[in-house]
Every structure is written in C-alpha cells, then in structure tokens.
Design an enzyme around this catalytic site. Structure first.
Site, PDB file in Angstrom:
ATOM      1  N   THR A  91     -12.531  -3.238  -6.734  1.00 47.01           N
ATOM      2  CA  THR A  91     -12.793  -2.152  -7.694  1.00 47.01           C
ATOM      3  C   THR A  91     -11.557  -1.981  -8.578  1.00 47.01           C
ATOM      4  O   THR A  91     -10.530  -2.626  -8.344  1.00 47.01           O
ATOM      5  CB  THR A  91     -13.032  -0.824  -6.952  1.00 47.01           C
ATOM      6  OG1 THR A  91     -11.830  -0.493  -6.251  1.00 47.01           O
ATOM      7  CG2 THR A  91     -14.190  -0.909  -5.970  1.00 47.01           C
ATOM      8  N   LYS A 132      -3.093   8.489   2.742  1.00 54.86           N
ATOM      9  CA  LYS A 132      -4.359   8.309   3.481  1.00 54.86           C
ATOM     10  C   LYS A 132      -4.225   8.825   4.918  1.00 54.86           C
ATOM     11  O   LYS A 132      -5.201   9.324   5.491  1.00 54.86           O
ATOM     12  CB  LYS A 132      -4.783   6.831   3.485  1.00 54.86           C
ATOM     13  CG  LYS A 132      -5.202   6.289   2.124  1.00 54.86           C
ATOM     14  CD  LYS A 132      -6.475   6.941   1.598  1.00 54.86           C
ATOM     15  CE  LYS A 132      -7.071   6.163   0.438  1.00 54.86           C
ATOM     16  NZ  LYS A 132      -8.151   6.917  -0.234  1.00 54.86           N
ATOM     17  N   TYR A 147       0.848  -1.207   0.000  1.00 53.33           N
ATOM     18  CA  TYR A 147       0.000   0.000   0.000  1.00 53.33           C
ATOM     19  C   TYR A 147       0.876   1.245   0.000  1.00 53.33           C
ATOM     20  O   TYR A 147       0.482   2.313  -0.480  1.00 53.33           O
ATOM     21  CB  TYR A 147      -0.969  -0.026   1.189  1.00 53.33           C
ATOM     22  CG  TYR A 147      -2.217   0.802   0.963  1.00 53.33           C
ATOM     23  CD1 TYR A 147      -3.090   0.525  -0.082  1.00 53.33           C
ATOM     24  CD2 TYR A 147      -2.513   1.878   1.791  1.00 53.33           C
ATOM     25  CE1 TYR A 147      -4.228   1.290  -0.293  1.00 53.33           C
ATOM     26  CE2 TYR A 147      -3.656   2.642   1.593  1.00 53.33           C
ATOM     27  CZ  TYR A 147      -4.500   2.344   0.551  1.00 53.33           C
ATOM     28  OH  TYR A 147      -5.624   3.112   0.346  1.00 53.33           O
TER      29      TYR A 147
HETATM   30  P1  NAP Z   1     -12.362   3.364  -8.336  1.00 54.52           P
HETATM   31  O1  NAP Z   1     -13.674   2.877  -8.790  1.00 54.52           O
HETATM   32  O2  NAP Z   1     -11.172   3.078  -9.195  1.00 54.52           O
HETATM   33  O3  NAP Z   1     -12.444   4.914  -7.973  1.00 54.52           O
HETATM   34  C1  NAP Z   1     -11.294   5.719  -7.808  1.00 54.52           C
HETATM   35  C2  NAP Z   1     -11.629   7.037  -8.424  1.00 54.52           C
HETATM   36  O4  NAP Z   1     -10.580   8.025  -8.246  1.00 54.52           O
HETATM   37  C3  NAP Z   1     -11.818   6.889  -9.932  1.00 54.52           C
HETATM   38  O5  NAP Z   1     -13.047   7.464 -10.306  1.00 54.52           O
HETATM   39  C4  NAP Z   1     -10.631   7.669 -10.471  1.00 54.52           C
HETATM   40  O6  NAP Z   1     -10.837   8.177 -11.769  1.00 54.52           O
HETATM   41  C5  NAP Z   1     -10.554   8.761  -9.444  1.00 54.52           C
HETATM   42  N1  NAP Z   1      -9.352   9.593  -9.639  1.00 54.52           N
HETATM   43  C6  NAP Z   1      -8.051   9.247  -9.638  1.00 54.52           C
HETATM   44  N2  NAP Z   1      -7.291  10.321  -9.926  1.00 54.52           N
HETATM   45  C7  NAP Z   1      -8.152  11.366 -10.090  1.00 54.52           C
HETATM   46  C8  NAP Z   1      -7.998  12.741 -10.412  1.00 54.52           C
HETATM   47  N3  NAP Z   1      -6.783  13.302 -10.604  1.00 54.52           N
HETATM   48  N4  NAP Z   1      -9.101  13.533 -10.516  1.00 54.52           N
HETATM   49  C9  NAP Z   1     -10.325  13.016 -10.332  1.00 54.52           C
HETATM   50  N5  NAP Z   1     -10.538  11.705 -10.044  1.00 54.52           N
HETATM   51  C10 NAP Z   1      -9.460  10.903  -9.934  1.00 54.52           C
HETATM   52  O7  NAP Z   1     -12.007   2.687  -6.916  1.00 54.52           O
HETATM   53  P2  NAP Z   1     -12.677   2.690  -5.475  1.00 54.52           P
HETATM   54  O8  NAP Z   1     -12.085   1.500  -4.802  1.00 54.52           O
HETATM   55  O9  NAP Z   1     -14.145   2.849  -5.564  1.00 54.52           O
HETATM   56  O10 NAP Z   1     -12.008   3.988  -4.791  1.00 54.52           O
HETATM   57  C11 NAP Z   1     -12.751   5.046  -4.206  1.00 54.52           C
HETATM   58  C12 NAP Z   1     -12.068   5.493  -2.907  1.00 54.52           C
HETATM   59  O11 NAP Z   1     -12.186   4.448  -1.948  1.00 54.52           O
HETATM   60  C13 NAP Z   1     -10.567   5.784  -3.053  1.00 54.52           C
HETATM   61  O12 NAP Z   1     -10.239   6.899  -2.253  1.00 54.52           O
HETATM   62  C14 NAP Z   1      -9.938   4.523  -2.460  1.00 54.52           C
HETATM   63  O13 NAP Z   1      -8.627   4.747  -1.967  1.00 54.52           O
HETATM   64  C15 NAP Z   1     -10.927   4.255  -1.355  1.00 54.52           C
HETATM   65  N6  NAP Z   1     -10.857   2.897  -0.776  1.00 54.52           N
HETATM   66  C16 NAP Z   1     -10.983   1.806  -1.576  1.00 54.52           C
HETATM   67  C17 NAP Z   1     -10.894   0.537  -1.006  1.00 54.52           C
HETATM   68  C18 NAP Z   1     -10.995  -0.694  -1.858  1.00 54.52           C
HETATM   69  O14 NAP Z   1     -10.622  -1.775  -1.392  1.00 54.52           O
HETATM   70  N7  NAP Z   1     -11.510  -0.605  -3.073  1.00 54.52           N
HETATM   71  C19 NAP Z   1     -10.692   0.386   0.378  1.00 54.52           C
HETATM   72  C20 NAP Z   1     -10.581   1.535   1.163  1.00 54.52           C
HETATM   73  C21 NAP Z   1     -10.659   2.789   0.579  1.00 54.52           C
HETATM   74  P3  NAP Z   1      -9.931   7.573 -12.994  1.00 54.52           P
HETATM   75  O15 NAP Z   1      -9.878   6.096 -12.845  1.00 54.52           O
HETATM   76  O16 NAP Z   1     -10.630   8.071 -14.196  1.00 54.52           O
HETATM   77  O17 NAP Z   1      -8.560   8.129 -12.778  1.00 54.52           O
END
Ligand code: NAP
Length: 259
Positions: A197, A166, A159
């Site tokens: 995701t 974070k 990570y």
């Molecule tokens: P996701 O569907 O890939 O979403 C991540 C989003 O961040 C995408 O829409 C991506 O857009 C966007 N992003 C990245 N760079 C960006 C920028 N410069 N401007 C605007 N948008 C940007 O994945 P997700 O897992 O749902 O993630 C959402 C949040 O949850 C994140 O903060 C992640 O760290 C957090 N989270 C996820 C998990 C997990 O296991 N999935 C666990 C804990 C926390 P593009 O792809 O178009 O760049």
C-alpha cells in the site's frame, strides 16, 4: 459471507485509495450487507476516497478527518452516526511517522517525531473510541478494531518509531477493551503481514522485508488486503461475540517463526 453485517453500520477511517487495507475492509463489509461511512484526511486525498466510495453499493457518506484535530473527530463520528442512524463498527486504519524518523537509527528519533507518530498512530484510536462509545452504547454494544504490525512486538529494522507507536496502539486496545467492555463494546487489533500500500512504500526496505517474510512464513505466501478484510469482517460480526482485547495475526503465520 452475505448477510453477516445486515442491518449494521460502520465508520471506516483510513482509506487513502483503492489499494488501502481499509478499502478492502469497506468492500468486505459492504458485500456482507453493512452500510458504511468513510473519511478522507484532506482535499488532496478526497477524490481517491470518493472513487472508493462510488464503487461501493448504496450511498456512502464521506467526512473530512485529520485525526489530530479534535473538532474533526467530533464532526466525523457524529456526522457518520447521523447519516447511518448509529455506528456499530469502527475501523481505525491510520498511521504516520515522518520519513526522516524511519530512515536512520531508532536511537536518533527526534522528540517531535516520536510525539507525532504516537499521536497519529496510537492516540487517535483512543480519541475516536471515546467519541463512538456513547453511540455504540445506545445500540447495545459494538466492535472497534485497529491495524497493527509485528514491529510492535519485535525490532524490525526500518520500522523504528512506528513499531514503538504500534506497541502503544496494542496496549491501548487492551485498556480500551477493559473500559468499554462493560457496555458490550469489543476492541481488537489485527496484526497484518506486509501488504503493498502507499503507507508500506514509506517503510525503508519494505520490498526485501516482504520477500524475506514470504520465504519464512509457514504458508509460504504473501498476504493481501482481502485477507485482512476477512478477519475484519469476522471481528465486526457476531461470530466474534466474546473476542476482545485481542491482537489477531493475519500474516500467513510469520509471527510464529523463530527465524
Ligand atoms: P494507506 O492506504 O496509506 O492508509 C494509511 C492511512 O492513514 C491513509 O488513509 C492516511 O491518509 C491515513 N492517515 C495518516 N495520517 C493521518 C491523519 N493525521 N489523519 C487521518 N488519517 C491519516 O496504508 P495501509 O497499509 O492500508 O495502512 C492502514 C493501516 O494498516 C495503518 O495503520 C498501517 O500501519 C497498518 N498496517 C499496514 C501494513 C502494510 O504492510 N501495509 C501492515 C500492518 C499494518 P493520508 O495518506 O491522506 O495521510
């Protein structure tokens, strides 16, 4: 949960496709009566985000938003406010680190990789909160929330710099909660367990991490995006009236374990 967000509006940042945590949050908010605006990062992702918007009830305006671009931050927040007649809830679900900085040792993180991870994943919350603040103040308050992960509190191999970003994000939540709290704006984080995701697929060893977590959680199960969305709905609603500056774990209890 019908009616929990009746008459409320939300700007949701971070939908990439239907599997995104932010998409599950959009579904939950819409089912609770909220009116929504979504953003997409660029033309490459616009179509997938539009599909998510089309599946939601009513007219869901979309705005381009790369969170590293101040003009786009201005335009998205003001565009959403105009389209919805104000913004009561902001969901920040955005994170990025270069793959090369997640593959090796954290100790070898490049200066540029460290900067980019923090700018996209942590500073963007500050940038958006500052812009949405006057809009929420005019409506007597609001709720801002972001998504984080246990890698902010503990070292999770793979990570790496994202965990450090974070940690910055979680600290930003507490400082924003203080600054914006006087105006009745609450700021919280949801620390989600592993959810499959697109962003998760970019974390080296995600599958073995998810398997290990499932074995060791008090509830002995994986979580999914809908679980996170339920907590997001709670934080957006009046049920969480006096909850701010908090990081809520939605991880089937994994954070409570010592091994
Ligand atoms: P996701 O569907 O890939 O979403 C991540 C989003 O961040 C995408 O829409 C991506 O857009 C966007 N992003 C990245 N760079 C960006 C920028 N410069 N401007 C605007 N948008 C940007 O994945 P997700 O897992 O749902 O993630 C959402 C949040 O949850 C994140 O903060 C992640 O760290 C957090 N989270 C996820 C998990 C997990 O296991 N999935 C666990 C804990 C926390 P593009 O792809 O178009 O760049």
């Amino acid at each position: 949960m019908t009616g929990l967000l009746e008459g409320r509006t939300a700007l949701i940042v971070g939908v990439l496709n239907k599997r995104s945590i932010a998409a599950a949050i959009a579904n939950a908010f819409a089912a609770a009566g909220g009116r929504l605006a979504l953003t997409y990062q660029n033309e490459r992702t616009q179509r997938d985000v539009a599909r998510v918007a089309d599946a939601l009830p009513g007219d869901v305006p979309l705005f381009p938003l790369d969170v590293t671009d101040d003009d786009q931050c201005d335009a998205a927040v003001h565009g959403a406010s105009e389209a919805l007649g104000g913004v009561d809830v902001l969901v920040h679900a955005v994170a990025f680190a270069a793959a090369s900085d997640l593959e090796g040792r954290f100790a070898d993180t490049s200066r540029e990789g460290f900067r980019v991870a923090h700018e996209v994943s942590a500073y963007s919350l500050v940038a958006l909160a500052r812009r949405v603040e006057p809009i929420m103040l005019a409506r007597g308050g609001g709720s801002i929330m972001t998504l984080t992960y246990l890698g902010a509190e503990r070292a999770v191999p793979g990570y790496n710099v994202m965990g450090v970003a974070k940690a910055s994000l979680e600290a930003s939540v507490r400082y924003l909660a203080w600054d914006l709290g006087a105006g009745g704006i609450r700021v919280n984080a949801i620390s989600a367990g592993p959810v499959r995701t697109a962003a998760a697929r970019g974390i080296p060893g995600f599958q073995s991490m998810a398997d290990a977590v499932t074995e060791r959680t008090p509830l002995r199960r994986e979580i999914d995006a809908a679980d996170v969305a339920g907590t997001a709905l709670y934080l957006a609603s009046d049920l969480a009236t006096n909850v701010t500056g908090e990081t809520l774990h939605v991880d089937a209890g994994y954070h409570a374990m010592g091994l």
